[in-house]
Design an enzyme around this catalytic site. Structure first.
Site, PDB file in Angstrom:
ATOM      1  N   TYR A  12       0.747  -1.163  -0.057  1.00  0.00           N
ATOM      2  CA  TYR A  12       0.084  -0.010   0.079  1.00  0.00           C
ATOM      3  C   TYR A  12       0.830   1.318   0.019  1.00  0.00           C
ATOM      4  O   TYR A  12       0.489   2.284   0.865  1.00  0.00           O
ATOM      5  CB  TYR A  12      -0.990   0.115   1.229  1.00  0.00           C
ATOM      6  CG  TYR A  12      -2.098  -1.107   1.092  1.00  0.00           C
ATOM      7  CD1 TYR A  12      -1.854  -2.206   1.687  1.00  0.00           C
ATOM      8  CD2 TYR A  12      -2.891  -1.162  -0.103  1.00  0.00           C
ATOM      9  CE1 TYR A  12      -2.491  -3.374   1.795  1.00  0.00           C
ATOM     10  CE2 TYR A  12      -3.686  -2.293   0.080  1.00  0.00           C
ATOM     11  CZ  TYR A  12      -3.683  -3.253   0.756  1.00  0.00           C
ATOM     12  OH  TYR A  12      -4.624  -4.230   0.926  1.00  0.00           O
ATOM     13  N   ASP A  15       1.696   3.497  -5.124  1.00  0.00           N
ATOM     14  CA  ASP A  15       1.218   2.829  -6.200  1.00  0.00           C
ATOM     15  C   ASP A  15       0.286   1.632  -6.065  1.00  0.00           C
ATOM     16  O   ASP A  15      -0.072   0.989  -6.869  1.00  0.00           O
ATOM     17  CB  ASP A  15       2.620   2.313  -7.183  1.00  0.00           C
ATOM     18  CG  ASP A  15       3.326   1.397  -6.280  1.00  0.00           C
ATOM     19  OD1 ASP A  15       4.361   0.837  -6.749  1.00  0.00           O
ATOM     20  OD2 ASP A  15       3.455   1.520  -5.083  1.00  0.00           O
ATOM     21  N   SER A  16       0.417   1.262  -4.865  1.00  0.00           N
ATOM     22  CA  SER A  16      -0.797   0.106  -4.430  1.00  0.00           C
ATOM     23  C   SER A  16      -2.164   0.285  -5.138  1.00  0.00           C
ATOM     24  O   SER A  16      -2.728  -0.816  -5.317  1.00  0.00           O
ATOM     25  CB  SER A  16      -0.699  -0.309  -3.006  1.00  0.00           C
ATOM     26  OG  SER A  16       0.523  -0.849  -2.549  1.00  0.00           O
ATOM     27  N   PRO A  17      -2.651   1.226  -5.010  1.00  0.00           N
ATOM     28  CA  PRO A  17      -4.212   1.512  -5.647  1.00  0.00           C
ATOM     29  C   PRO A  17      -4.099   1.369  -7.002  1.00  0.00           C
ATOM     30  O   PRO A  17      -4.984   0.566  -7.651  1.00  0.00           O
ATOM     31  CB  PRO A  17      -4.512   2.926  -5.502  1.00  0.00           C
ATOM     32  CG  PRO A  17      -3.277   3.583  -4.827  1.00  0.00           C
ATOM     33  CD  PRO A  17      -2.445   2.623  -4.357  1.00  0.00           C
TER      34      PRO A  17
END
Length: 229
Positions: A12, A15-17
């Site tokens: 998270y 760039d995790s989304p």
């Protein structure tokens, strides 16, 4: 038949989304493209360190851009994405190594099928990126697991397994595989076609990927496109 390997991380970072967006779209294409989708938890921190990369949020203008970009992409893909109240605390202070190990434990127990890995991963993503809830504590994993359809006894077993050396080693192994593919961040998709590995980075490479594997890109919601064909 082409085989996709989605190296799915749950650190998270900012760039995790984008990884969530990619995950959701690929899951929608399970029965649209001629492919086998394999979800593989990996550790972003190891990839960033090995590649010498730095989180995009460290560049103020990138962070500002990505906030709006994610709003547009979430609407485009139709995902209820809402940033946590304190993204930096969530992404950098707390981290999510425990969550990564829990998902890896699910993957190890669910060998031969990614059904539960998909469901638990989605629940954890919803917790942090839709409801601003914790994903670090055992109670959070229990709640996500129960919503995904796991039993209390299954969750108890998985919580123990997540602390094992075998799971820690598995997470390191998959992370090393990402590094071997010259990864520098996530989302990373590795498509194995005709004995070759095609590597794609980012949540905006679906059209190019479809071209390379000889499939049709029907947009982020292929079921809606199919209804008009």
């Amino acid at each position: 038949m082409c085989r996709f390997t989605l190296l799915l991380e749950q650190m998270y970072k900012l760039d995790s989304p984008y990884t969530w967006l990619t995950f959701q779209v690929l899951c929608r294409y399970r029965n649209v493209w001629n492919m086998e989708l394999k979800l593989r938890p990996a550790f972003l921190g190891g990839v960033m360190q090995a590649s010498g990369n730095k989180p995009p949020a460290m560049v103020p203008n990138k962070a500002l851009y990505m906030t709006k970009d994610l709003e547009h992409l979430a609407s485009f893909v139709n995902i209820p994405l809402h940033s946590p109240a304190d993204p930096f605390d969530v992404m950098f202070a707390k981290g999510s190594l425990a969550a990564m190990r829990f998902i890896t434990a699910v993957a190890e127990k669910d060998k031969g099928s990614d059904h539960m890995v998909e469901k638990v991963s989605r629940e954890l993503w919803n917790r942090i990126w839709s409801r601003d809830q914790d994903i670090c504590e055992p109670e959070s994993f229990s709640e996500a697991g129960l919503k995904a359809g796991l039993s209390s006894s299954d969750i108890e077993e998985l919580l123990k397994l997540a602390k094992s050396q075998a799971v820690k080693d598995k997470l390191k192994q998959v992370t090393q595989e990402a590094i071997d593919h010259k990864a520098f961040g996530f989302p990373l998709i590795v498509c194995h076609v005709d004995g070759k590995s095609l590597v794609f980075f980012g949540s905006d490479r679906f059209e190019l990927m479809a071209h390379c594997i000889g499939e049709k890109w029907l947009g982020p919601q292929p079921e809606k496109m199919d209804s008009h064909l």
